[in-house]
Design an enzyme around this catalytic site. Structure first.
Site, PDB file in Angstrom:
ATOM      1  N   HIS A 197       0.644   5.275   1.032  1.00 14.54           N
ATOM      2  CA  HIS A 197       0.367   6.542   1.646  1.00 14.54           C
ATOM      3  C   HIS A 197       0.105   8.012   0.892  1.00 14.54           C
ATOM      4  O   HIS A 197       1.082   8.276   0.547  1.00 14.54           O
ATOM      5  CB  HIS A 197       0.835   6.898   3.059  1.00 14.54           C
ATOM      6  CG  HIS A 197       1.063   5.450   3.881  1.00 14.54           C
ATOM      7  ND1 HIS A 197       0.031   5.362   4.974  1.00 14.54           N
ATOM      8  CD2 HIS A 197       1.444   4.457   3.972  1.00 14.54           C
ATOM      9  CE1 HIS A 197       0.196   4.283   5.849  1.00 14.54           C
ATOM     10  NE2 HIS A 197       1.242   3.568   5.069  1.00 14.54           N
TER      11      HIS A 197
ATOM     12  N   HIS B 233       0.881  -0.986   0.049  1.00 13.36           N
ATOM     13  CA  HIS B 233      -0.121  -0.020   0.050  1.00 13.36           C
ATOM     14  C   HIS B 233       0.691   1.282  -0.167  1.00 13.36           C
ATOM     15  O   HIS B 233       2.036   1.311   0.317  1.00 13.36           O
ATOM     16  CB  HIS B 233      -1.023   0.274   1.222  1.00 13.36           C
ATOM     17  CG  HIS B 233      -0.497  -0.232   2.502  1.00 13.36           C
ATOM     18  ND1 HIS B 233       0.150  -1.255   3.147  1.00 13.36           N
ATOM     19  CD2 HIS B 233      -0.059   0.851   3.465  1.00 13.36           C
ATOM     20  CE1 HIS B 233       0.610  -0.983   4.147  1.00 13.36           C
ATOM     21  NE2 HIS B 233       0.505   0.171   4.533  1.00 13.36           N
TER      22      HIS B 233
END
Length: 146
Positions: free
Chosen positions: A110, A108
């Site tokens: 940010h 992932h």
């Protein structure tokens, strides 16, 4: 999947469960390859996570095509999130491995909007109020819809 061991990926991690609809999230965007949602422990207003739908633990476990798709979405969403929350800049972060600060072992990225003079909270800090997250998600989705 790239050269890393598929067995290292846990299909029951929290992000995998979000992708399957088993756990709710404040989703702001989804396409065939990625999903973006607000971090429940935001460092700033609008802190968003963009995840791949490819089962990849980290940057080293994703295919080149998957990485291209993930980063294209980060590039697309970041300026819109910045505008939606009235930020002055955007910090893009990506952690690989627990020692580097990765708390969910699913790749992932940010997107952290930054407002001058407003402190950035610590990574993996306090949980946010669900109503505030929902309001922020709606604000961002309105900008994404144009």
């Amino acid at each position: 999947m790239a050269d890393n061991d598929v067995a290292a990926y846990d299909p029951q991690n929290i992000f995998a469960k979000m992708l399957k609809g088993e756990i709710p999230c404040h989703k702001i965007y989804e396409d065939g390859d990625t999903m973006a949602f607000l971090d429940i422990m935001p460092r700033t207003e609008g802190h968003t996570l963009v995840i791949t739908k490819e089962p990849a633990v980290d940057l080293f476990a994703i295919s080149a095509q998957g990485l291209d798709k993930l980063m294209a979405v980060v590039q697309k969403l970041a300026p819109q999130i910045k505008a939606a929350v009235g930020a002055d800049g955007v910090m893009i972060q990506q952690f690989n491995g627990e020692a580097a600060g990765q708390t969910v072992l699913h790749l992932h990225v940010h997107i952290v909007p930054i407002k001058e003079g407003v402190p950035v909270k610590p990574h993996a800090g306090d949980m946010a109020n669900a109503d505030e997250l929902a309001a922020t998600a709606e604000k961002i989705k309105a900008v994404l819809k144009g």
